[in-house]
Design a protein around this motif. Structure first.
Motif, PDB file in Angstrom:
ATOM      1  N   HIS A   1       0.853  -1.191   0.000  1.00  9.26           N
ATOM      2  CA  HIS A   1       0.000   0.000   0.000  1.00  9.26           C
ATOM      3  C   HIS A   1       0.887   1.239   0.000  1.00  9.26           C
ATOM      4  O   HIS A   1       1.740   1.388   0.881  1.00  9.26           O
ATOM      5  CB  HIS A   1      -0.904   0.005   1.234  1.00  9.26           C
ATOM      6  N   ILE A   2       0.688   2.105  -0.983  1.00 10.12           N
ATOM      7  CA  ILE A   2       1.381   3.393  -1.029  1.00 10.12           C
ATOM      8  C   ILE A   2       0.492   4.392  -0.309  1.00 10.12           C
ATOM      9  O   ILE A   2      -0.654   4.615  -0.711  1.00 10.12           O
ATOM     10  CB  ILE A   2       1.652   3.846  -2.479  1.00 10.12           C
ATOM     11  N   LEU A   3       1.010   4.957   0.794  1.00 16.23           N
ATOM     12  CA  LEU A   3       0.259   5.925   1.591  1.00 16.23           C
ATOM     13  C   LEU A   3       0.795   7.322   1.310  1.00 16.23           C
ATOM     14  O   LEU A   3       1.954   7.624   1.612  1.00 16.23           O
ATOM     15  CB  LEU A   3       0.395   5.622   3.084  1.00 16.23           C
ATOM     16  N   PHE A   4      -0.038   8.160   0.727  1.00 18.19           N
ATOM     17  CA  PHE A   4       0.315   9.557   0.518  1.00 18.19           C
ATOM     18  C   PHE A   4      -0.061  10.296   1.798  1.00 18.19           C
ATOM     19  O   PHE A   4      -1.234  10.357   2.173  1.00 18.19           O
ATOM     20  CB  PHE A   4      -0.411  10.117  -0.709  1.00 18.19           C
ATOM     21  N   MET A   5       0.954  10.839   2.475  1.00 15.34           N
ATOM     22  CA  MET A   5       0.798  11.341   3.839  1.00 15.34           C
ATOM     23  C   MET A   5       0.590  12.851   3.906  1.00 15.34           C
ATOM     24  O   MET A   5       1.011  13.600   3.025  1.00 15.34           O
ATOM     25  CB  MET A   5       2.047  10.977   4.653  1.00 15.34           C
TER      26      MET A   5
ATOM     27  N   ILE B   1      -0.910  -1.901  -4.487  1.00 15.62           N
ATOM     28  CA  ILE B   1      -0.232  -2.610  -5.569  1.00 15.62           C
ATOM     29  C   ILE B   1      -0.307  -4.098  -5.262  1.00 15.62           C
ATOM     30  O   ILE B   1       0.141  -4.538  -4.189  1.00 15.62           O
ATOM     31  CB  ILE B   1       1.243  -2.178  -5.692  1.00 15.62           C
ATOM     32  N   ASN B   2      -0.896  -4.855  -6.185  1.00 18.14           N
ATOM     33  CA  ASN B   2      -0.969  -6.308  -6.029  1.00 18.14           C
ATOM     34  C   ASN B   2      -0.937  -6.930  -7.423  1.00 18.14           C
ATOM     35  O   ASN B   2      -0.624  -6.249  -8.404  1.00 18.14           O
ATOM     36  CB  ASN B   2      -2.221  -6.715  -5.234  1.00 18.14           C
ATOM     37  N   ASP B   3      -1.265  -8.207  -7.526  1.00 13.04           N
ATOM     38  CA  ASP B   3      -1.149  -8.880  -8.819  1.00 13.04           C
ATOM     39  C   ASP B   3      -2.238  -8.491  -9.817  1.00 13.04           C
ATOM     40  O   ASP B   3      -2.183  -8.901 -10.975  1.00 13.04           O
ATOM     41  CB  ASP B   3      -1.079 -10.392  -8.647  1.00 13.04           C
TER      42      ASP B   3
ATOM     43  N   THR C   1      -2.821  -5.155 -10.321  1.00 12.10           N
ATOM     44  CA  THR C   1      -2.433  -3.792 -10.671  1.00 12.10           C
ATOM     45  C   THR C   1      -1.833  -3.775 -12.078  1.00 12.10           C
ATOM     46  O   THR C   1      -0.995  -4.621 -12.402  1.00 12.10           O
ATOM     47  CB  THR C   1      -1.386  -3.259  -9.665  1.00 12.10           C
ATOM     48  N   ALA C   2      -2.249  -2.821 -12.906  1.00 10.08           N
ATOM     49  CA  ALA C   2      -1.663  -2.689 -14.243  1.00 10.08           C
ATOM     50  C   ALA C   2      -0.152  -2.553 -14.113  1.00 10.08           C
ATOM     51  O   ALA C   2       0.340  -1.764 -13.302  1.00 10.08           O
ATOM     52  CB  ALA C   2      -2.249  -1.473 -14.951  1.00 10.08           C
ATOM     53  N   ASN C   3       0.597  -3.332 -14.868  1.00 11.56           N
ATOM     54  CA  ASN C   3       2.065  -3.367 -14.839  1.00 11.56           C
ATOM     55  C   ASN C   3       2.628  -3.813 -13.498  1.00 11.56           C
ATOM     56  O   ASN C   3       3.809  -3.651 -13.234  1.00 11.56           O
ATOM     57  CB  ASN C   3       2.672  -2.006 -15.211  1.00 11.56           C
ATOM     58  N   GLY C   4       1.784  -4.386 -12.651  1.00 11.61           N
ATOM     59  CA  GLY C   4       2.209  -4.859 -11.333  1.00 11.61           C
ATOM     60  C   GLY C   4       2.852  -6.232 -11.400  1.00 11.61           C
ATOM     61  O   GLY C   4       3.083  -6.787 -12.475  1.00 11.61           O
ATOM     62  N   PRO C   5       3.118  -6.790 -10.233  1.00 14.67           N
ATOM     63  CA  PRO C   5       3.816  -8.077 -10.178  1.00 14.67           C
ATOM     64  C   PRO C   5       2.921  -9.240 -10.605  1.00 14.67           C
ATOM     65  O   PRO C   5       1.702  -9.170 -10.475  1.00 14.67           O
ATOM     66  CB  PRO C   5       4.165  -8.208  -8.695  1.00 14.67           C
ATOM     67  N   THR C   6       3.551 -10.285 -11.108  1.00 14.95           N
ATOM     68  CA  THR C   6       2.851 -11.536 -11.379  1.00 14.95           C
ATOM     69  C   THR C   6       3.044 -12.411 -10.150  1.00 14.95           C
ATOM     70  O   THR C   6       4.180 -12.740  -9.787  1.00 14.95           O
ATOM     71  CB  THR C   6       3.424 -12.236 -12.625  1.00 14.95           C
ATOM     72  N   LEU C   7       1.949 -12.752  -9.489  1.00 10.01           N
ATOM     73  CA  LEU C   7       2.019 -13.481  -8.224  1.00 10.01           C
ATOM     74  C   LEU C   7       1.167 -14.735  -8.269  1.00 10.01           C
ATOM     75  O   LEU C   7       0.223 -14.832  -9.057  1.00 10.01           O
ATOM     76  CB  LEU C   7       1.540 -12.589  -7.070  1.00 10.01           C
ATOM     77  N   SER C   8       1.490 -15.659  -7.390  1.00  9.37           N
ATOM     78  CA  SER C   8       0.704 -16.875  -7.185  1.00  9.37           C
ATOM     79  C   SER C   8       0.310 -16.953  -5.720  1.00  9.37           C
ATOM     80  O   SER C   8       0.873 -16.243  -4.870  1.00  9.37           O
ATOM     81  CB  SER C   8       1.531 -18.115  -7.548  1.00  9.37           C
TER      82      SER C   8
END
Length: 190
Positions: A113-117, A129-131, A133-140
């Motif tokens: 999680h990107i937190l804008f403070m 950001i997770n699997d 997310t556009a252009n994000g990681p490939t996860l299993s």
């Protein structure tokens, strides 16, 4: 409390650096009430005095305005990283791992999680950001992306810091061998 700790610079502008502290098994909201979930996690912003005492504290969890959207056992706060001023408002922002996040019906793939403070420790906005997310990681399932996070500086010269994110049970190189995902970031105001 204390699973992860990060120097976040002088968030409130009093001349003393402040801290972000992860509590990945925190079940309470900022008022100390049970938030209705188990092990969702939290990050505590500690505004420090120059004698190393705590001036005040702000808790960020799933009941925080503009904060992360969490489910039971996400373990938000497993990792915390100062990522600099992503959105150009003069305030350092945070990346926070939730390594057991099950988003989109998956199992323990993880998320960051990107937190804008804001300077008072409140959250202006959050991006997950997770699997998916556009252009994000490939996860299993069981990869546990977000187990660790490091600010890599601006690797590709686009003016925005990039991130290295650990997925310590990633199977890409063999069963449970783990992986590090290099995330080339861009600030979200453009």
């Amino acid at each position: 409390f204390g699973r992860s700790v990060e120097n976040i610079g002088d968030l409130d502008g009093d001349g003393v650096n402040d801290l972000a502290v992860g509590a990945e098994r925190d079940d309470m909201d900022e008022n100390g009430d049970d938030s209705g979930g188990t092990d969702r996690g939290a990050v505590h912003i500690l505004f420090m005095n120059s004698d190393a005492t705590v001036k005040s504290t702000v808790e960020i969890n799933d009941s925080t305005a503009n904060g992360p959207d969490l489910s039971d056992d996400d373990r938000f706060g497993r990792s915390v990283e100062n990522i600099g001023d992503f959105d150009g408002d003069g305030v350092n922002d945070l990346a926070v791992g939730a390594h057991l996040d099950d988003g989109n019906g998956n199992f323990n793939r993880g998320a960051v999680h990107i937190l804008f403070m804001n300077t008072d420790g409140s959250v202006k906005s959050t991006v997950e950001i997770n699997d998916s997310t556009a252009n994000g990681p490939t996860l299993s399932d069981r990869d546990q992306f977000g187990h660790s996070i490091a600010n890599m500086g601006d690797l590709n010269g686009d003016g925005t810091n990039d991130l290295a994110v650990g997925a310590h049970l990633d199977d890409a190189g063999g069963s449970g061998r783990g992986a590090v995902h290099i995330m080339f970031m861009h600030e979200t105001t453009k």
